[in-house]
Design a protein around this motif. Structure first.
Motif, PDB file in Angstrom:
ATOM      1  N   GLY A 107      12.786  36.269  12.400  1.00  0.00           N
ATOM      2  CA  GLY A 107      14.059  35.617  12.673  1.00  0.00           C
ATOM      3  C   GLY A 107      13.898  34.419  13.590  1.00  0.00           C
ATOM      4  N   CYS A 108      12.938  34.492  14.488  1.00  0.00           N
ATOM      5  CA  CYS A 108      12.700  33.409  15.440  1.00  0.00           C
ATOM      6  C   CYS A 108      12.427  32.097  14.711  1.00  0.00           C
ATOM      7  CB  CYS A 108      11.534  33.790  16.341  1.00  0.00           C
ATOM      8  SG  CYS A 108      11.378  32.790  17.821  1.00  0.00           S
ATOM      9  N   ARG A 109      11.723  32.144  13.597  1.00  0.00           N
ATOM     10  CA  ARG A 109      11.429  30.927  12.828  1.00  0.00           C
ATOM     11  C   ARG A 109      12.716  30.307  12.281  1.00  0.00           C
ATOM     12  NH1 ARG A 109       7.029  34.240  11.553  1.00  0.00           N
ATOM     13  NH2 ARG A 109       7.972  34.992   9.627  1.00  0.00           N
ATOM     14  N   LEU A 110      13.626  31.138  11.760  1.00  0.00           N
ATOM     15  CA  LEU A 110      14.907  30.648  11.240  1.00  0.00           C
ATOM     16  C   LEU A 110      15.716  30.020  12.374  1.00  0.00           C
ATOM     17  CD1 LEU A 110      17.354  30.419   9.273  1.00  0.00           C
ATOM     18  CD2 LEU A 110      17.905  32.780   9.917  1.00  0.00           C
ATOM     19  N   TYR A 111      15.869  30.730  13.472  1.00  0.00           N
ATOM     20  CA  TYR A 111      16.705  30.250  14.567  1.00  0.00           C
ATOM     21  C   TYR A 111      16.122  28.985  15.202  1.00  0.00           C
ATOM     22  CZ  TYR A 111      18.325  34.991  13.793  1.00  0.00           C
ATOM     23  OH  TYR A 111      18.772  36.143  13.209  1.00  0.00           O
ATOM     24  N   ASP A 112      14.800  28.927  15.317  1.00  0.00           N
ATOM     25  CA  ASP A 112      14.155  27.739  15.852  1.00  0.00           C
ATOM     26  C   ASP A 112      14.492  26.517  14.990  1.00  0.00           C
ATOM     27  OD1 ASP A 112      12.170  26.469  17.722  1.00  0.00           O
ATOM     28  OD2 ASP A 112      11.152  26.097  15.811  1.00  0.00           O
ATOM     29  N   ALA A 113      14.481  26.681  13.675  1.00  0.00           N
ATOM     30  CA  ALA A 113      14.809  25.586  12.763  1.00  0.00           C
ATOM     31  C   ALA A 113      16.267  25.147  12.903  1.00  0.00           C
ATOM     32  CB  ALA A 113      14.527  26.002  11.313  1.00  0.00           C
ATOM     33  N   LEU A 114      17.113  26.039  13.441  1.00  0.00           N
ATOM     34  CA  LEU A 114      18.529  25.722  13.648  1.00  0.00           C
ATOM     35  C   LEU A 114      18.807  25.206  15.063  1.00  0.00           C
ATOM     36  CD1 LEU A 114      20.039  28.800  11.804  1.00  0.00           C
ATOM     37  CD2 LEU A 114      20.273  26.404  11.118  1.00  0.00           C
ATOM     38  N   GLY A 115      17.753  24.990  15.849  1.00  0.00           N
ATOM     39  CA  GLY A 115      17.930  24.427  17.178  1.00  0.00           C
ATOM     40  C   GLY A 115      17.995  25.429  18.318  1.00  0.00           C
ATOM     41  N   TRP A 116      17.791  26.709  18.020  1.00  0.00           N
ATOM     42  CA  TRP A 116      17.775  27.717  19.077  1.00  0.00           C
ATOM     43  C   TRP A 116      16.444  27.633  19.805  1.00  0.00           C
ATOM     44  CZ3 TRP A 116      21.403  31.912  19.756  1.00  0.00           C
ATOM     45  CH2 TRP A 116      22.527  31.801  18.939  1.00  0.00           C
ATOM     46  N   ARG A 117      16.446  28.051  21.081  1.00  0.00           N
ATOM     47  CA  ARG A 117      15.233  28.033  21.876  1.00  0.00           C
ATOM     48  C   ARG A 117      14.988  29.394  22.500  1.00  0.00           C
ATOM     49  NH1 ARG A 117      13.957  24.922  18.961  1.00  0.00           N
ATOM     50  NH2 ARG A 117      14.339  22.713  19.056  1.00  0.00           N
ATOM     51  N   VAL A 118      13.705  29.755  22.556  1.00  0.00           N
ATOM     52  CA  VAL A 118      13.327  31.019  23.187  1.00  0.00           C
ATOM     53  C   VAL A 118      13.556  30.896  24.691  1.00  0.00           C
ATOM     54  CG1 VAL A 118      11.405  32.577  23.712  1.00  0.00           C
ATOM     55  CG2 VAL A 118      11.642  31.615  21.406  1.00  0.00           C
ATOM     56  N   LEU A 119      14.320  31.825  25.247  1.00  0.00           N
ATOM     57  CA  LEU A 119      14.539  31.877  26.692  1.00  0.00           C
ATOM     58  C   LEU A 119      13.484  32.756  27.352  1.00  0.00           C
ATOM     59  CD1 LEU A 119      18.422  32.258  26.621  1.00  0.00           C
ATOM     60  CD2 LEU A 119      17.076  30.157  26.921  1.00  0.00           C
ATOM     61  N   THR A 120      13.134  33.858  26.674  1.00  0.00           N
ATOM     62  CA  THR A 120      12.073  34.730  27.174  1.00  0.00           C
ATOM     63  C   THR A 120      11.653  35.702  26.080  1.00  0.00           C
ATOM     64  OG1 THR A 120      11.420  36.206  28.990  1.00  0.00           O
ATOM     65  CG2 THR A 120      13.633  36.483  28.122  1.00  0.00           C
ATOM     66  N   PRO A 121      10.371  36.065  26.035  1.00  0.00           N
ATOM     67  CA  PRO A 121       9.957  37.152  25.138  1.00  0.00           C
ATOM     68  C   PRO A 121      10.595  38.451  25.636  1.00  0.00           C
ATOM     69  CG  PRO A 121       8.051  35.953  25.972  1.00  0.00           C
ATOM     70  CD  PRO A 121       9.233  35.477  26.743  1.00  0.00           C
ATOM     71  N   PHE A 122      10.734  39.415  24.736  1.00  0.00           N
ATOM     72  CA  PHE A 122      11.433  40.656  25.073  1.00  0.00           C
ATOM     73  C   PHE A 122      10.733  41.810  24.367  1.00  0.00           C
ATOM     74  CE2 PHE A 122      14.761  43.822  24.607  1.00  0.00           C
ATOM     75  CZ  PHE A 122      15.457  43.727  25.801  1.00  0.00           C
ATOM     76  N   TRP A 123      10.382  42.837  25.114  1.00  0.00           N
ATOM     77  CA  TRP A 123       9.746  44.009  24.532  1.00  0.00           C
ATOM     78  C   TRP A 123      10.546  45.245  24.879  1.00  0.00           C
ATOM     79  CZ3 TRP A 123       6.930  40.046  26.608  1.00  0.00           C
ATOM     80  CH2 TRP A 123       5.972  39.459  25.775  1.00  0.00           C
ATOM     81  N   THR A 124      10.592  46.179  23.961  1.00  0.00           N
ATOM     82  CA  THR A 124      11.196  47.488  24.249  1.00  0.00           C
ATOM     83  C   THR A 124      10.190  48.548  23.876  1.00  0.00           C
ATOM     84  OG1 THR A 124      12.242  47.558  22.067  1.00  0.00           O
ATOM     85  CG2 THR A 124      13.580  46.741  23.892  1.00  0.00           C
ATOM     86  N   MET A 125      10.338  49.683  24.546  1.00  0.00           N
ATOM     87  CA  MET A 125       9.451  50.809  24.298  1.00  0.00           C
ATOM     88  C   MET A 125      10.304  52.033  23.991  1.00  0.00           C
ATOM     89  SD  MET A 125       6.636  50.309  27.304  1.00  0.00           S
ATOM     90  CE  MET A 125       5.436  51.388  26.533  1.00  0.00           C
ATOM     91  N   PHE A 126       9.683  52.987  23.320  1.00  0.00           N
ATOM     92  CA  PHE A 126      10.366  54.244  23.066  1.00  0.00           C
ATOM     93  C   PHE A 126       9.360  55.375  23.178  1.00  0.00           C
ATOM     94  CE2 PHE A 126       8.548  53.173  19.042  1.00  0.00           C
ATOM     95  CZ  PHE A 126       8.346  54.347  18.375  1.00  0.00           C
TER      96      PHE A 126
END
Length: 129
Positions: A107-126
């Motif tokens: 999804g990051c590739r799609l949003y980047d092409a639309l002008g969105w920018r990564v604010l921070t990487p995010f990880w979750t654990m379970f």
């Protein structure tokens, strides 16, 4: 230290200042927007009525696109782009100018092409039961 815990795939917290964009509707598909008060749902269906893509937009302090999904057999046809443009334009119509979302690597590739920018990487654990 974290024995038994598993890491989900990395995700990315992204943000954008929304700008109105012309909506390109791919041939053979129909896009509808359903207003649910504090949220919206965009749906792309085939001419025969089968769901090809969808997405939601939560509206609170910021606009929050979520669950943007294109069915595998309809990918690479601009449907995710159409969903995001429709939701962004709808947010602007309701007075929202900024948005955030949590994106997968794909999804990051799609949003980047639309002008969105990564604010921070995010990880979750379970921890499996």
């Amino acid at each position: 230290m974290l024995e038994g815990w598993r890491l989900f795939e990395p995700q990315f917290f992204m943000g954008a200042r929304l700008e109105r964009t012309s909506l390109r509707r791919p041939d053979g598909y129909r896009l509808t927007l359903v207003d649910e008060g504090d949220s919206l749902e965009a749906r792309v269906t085939t001419d025969s009525g089968a769901r090809a893509a969808s997405g939601r937009l939560g509206l609170s302090a910021l606009a929050v696109p979520d669950q943007i999904v294109t069915q595998r057999e309809h990918q690479r046809r601009g449907l995710g782009h159409a969903i995001m443009v429709a939701l962004s334009n709808a947010a602007l119509d309701r007075g929202f100018s900024e948005a955030v979302l949590l994106a997968s690597e794909q999804g990051c590739r799609l949003y980047d092409a639309l002008g969105w920018r990564v604010l921070t990487p995010f990880w979750t654990m379970f921890r499996p039961a």
